[in-house]
Design an enzyme around this catalytic site. Sequence first.
Site, PDB file in Angstrom:
ATOM      1  N   CYS A 287      -2.163  -2.504   7.781  1.00 42.12           N
ATOM      2  CA  CYS A 287      -2.100  -3.441   6.655  1.00 42.12           C
ATOM      3  C   CYS A 287      -0.865  -4.343   6.686  1.00 42.12           C
ATOM      4  CB  CYS A 287      -2.204  -2.684   5.339  1.00 42.12           C
ATOM      5  SG  CYS A 287      -3.871  -2.015   5.117  1.00 42.12           S
TER       6      CYS A 287
ATOM      7  N   ASP B  63       0.797  -1.249   0.000  1.00 45.36           N
ATOM      8  CA  ASP B  63       0.000   0.000   0.000  1.00 45.36           C
ATOM      9  C   ASP B  63       0.822   1.288   0.000  1.00 45.36           C
ATOM     10  OD1 ASP B  63      -1.893  -1.955   0.207  1.00 45.36           O
ATOM     11  OD2 ASP B  63      -2.761  -1.275   2.092  1.00 45.36           O
TER      12      ASP B  63
ATOM     13  N   LYS C  80      -6.557  -4.960  -3.298  1.00 42.48           N
ATOM     14  CA  LYS C  80      -7.223  -5.622  -2.162  1.00 42.48           C
ATOM     15  C   LYS C  80      -8.269  -4.693  -1.561  1.00 42.48           C
ATOM     16  CE  LYS C  80      -3.468  -4.405   1.072  1.00 42.48           C
ATOM     17  NZ  LYS C  80      -4.179  -3.636   2.097  1.00 42.48           N
TER      18      LYS C  80
HETATM   19  C1  C5J Z   1      -3.124   0.529   5.490  1.00 41.67           C
HETATM   20  C2  C5J Z   1      -4.927   1.725   6.594  1.00 41.67           C
HETATM   21  N1  C5J Z   1      -2.603   0.341   4.309  1.00 41.67           N
HETATM   22  N2  C5J Z   1      -4.154   2.164   7.577  1.00 41.67           N
HETATM   23  N3  C5J Z   1      -4.410   1.001   5.557  1.00 41.67           N
HETATM   24  O1  C5J Z   1      -2.482   0.344   6.512  1.00 41.67           O
HETATM   25  O2  C5J Z   1      -6.115   1.975   6.585  1.00 41.67           O
END
Ligand code: C5J
Length: 228
Positions: free
Chosen positions: A161, A23, A128
Site C-alpha cells: 500500500c 493503513d 480505501k
Molecule cells: C497494505 C496489504 N496496507 N498488504 N495492504 O499494504 O494488503
Amino acid sequence: MKVTADPGDFEFDVATTALVIIDMQRDFCEPGGFGETLGNDVSLLRGVIPPLQRVLATARALGMTVVHTREGHVPDLSDCPPAKLHRGSPSLRIGDPGPKGRILVRGEYGHDIVDELTPAPGELVIDKPGKGSFHGTALREELEARGITRLVVTGVTTEVCVHTTVREANDRGYECLVLSDCVGSYFPEFQRVGLAMIAAQGGIFGWVAPSEALLAVLPAPALEGTPS
Ligand code: C5J
C-alpha cells in the site's frame, strides 16, 4: 526547509505538506487480523509505531495536515472485487468473522487504526477499497482543497500500500518523501528493495530518508508542561 534524503535534498514547507499514515490498522499490525490470515508475522510491523508516533506528535504540534488511511470494504463487500476476495489461501477471507471482527470490513474493531496512532479530531481519515490511497477515494480533492503539493509518506506495508500510494501520488504530480523507519513490511528483503526502488534512478517515485532527518529540520514541539 530541506531534508537530507536519498537521492538528494527534499525541499518542502509545512503549510503545503501532508503527513500520510497508511493503513496502521489492527488488521495489519496485530494478531488475529488480515495480515496474520495471510501467514505473516505481524510483530514485524510493530517497530514502525514508536518513530511514527514521534513524527505524528511533531506534525500535530506544527499544525500540518495529517491523513490516515484504512484499507477495507463495506459490510456487503460490494466494493471488493472477486479477484481480491478469492485470491490465495488465507486462513480467513475478507469478510469472514475473526477474533477482531470481520476481516478487513469497515466499522469492525480490526479495521480501525491501532491505539497508539488514533486519529485526532479534524484529521482526515480516508477509507480505501484498494491498495492505493487515491483509487476509489476523494484523497486528491481533499489534498487540493488544502493546497497540499507534497506528501511525507509512512505506514504499512512498504511494498504494497505504501508503494502503490507513492506511485499513484507521483503520477498525480505530488512530491513524496518516504520515511524509511516509519514504513514496514512483513518481508525484510521487500523493505530494503521497496525503499531502494523509490529513490533509484534519481528518485523515480520520490525521496527516502529516516525520520530523524525530517525531525532534525522541523521545529521541536513544545513538551507538555514546559513553560513557553
Ligand atoms: C497494505 C496489504 N496496507 N498488504 N495492504 O499494504 O494488503
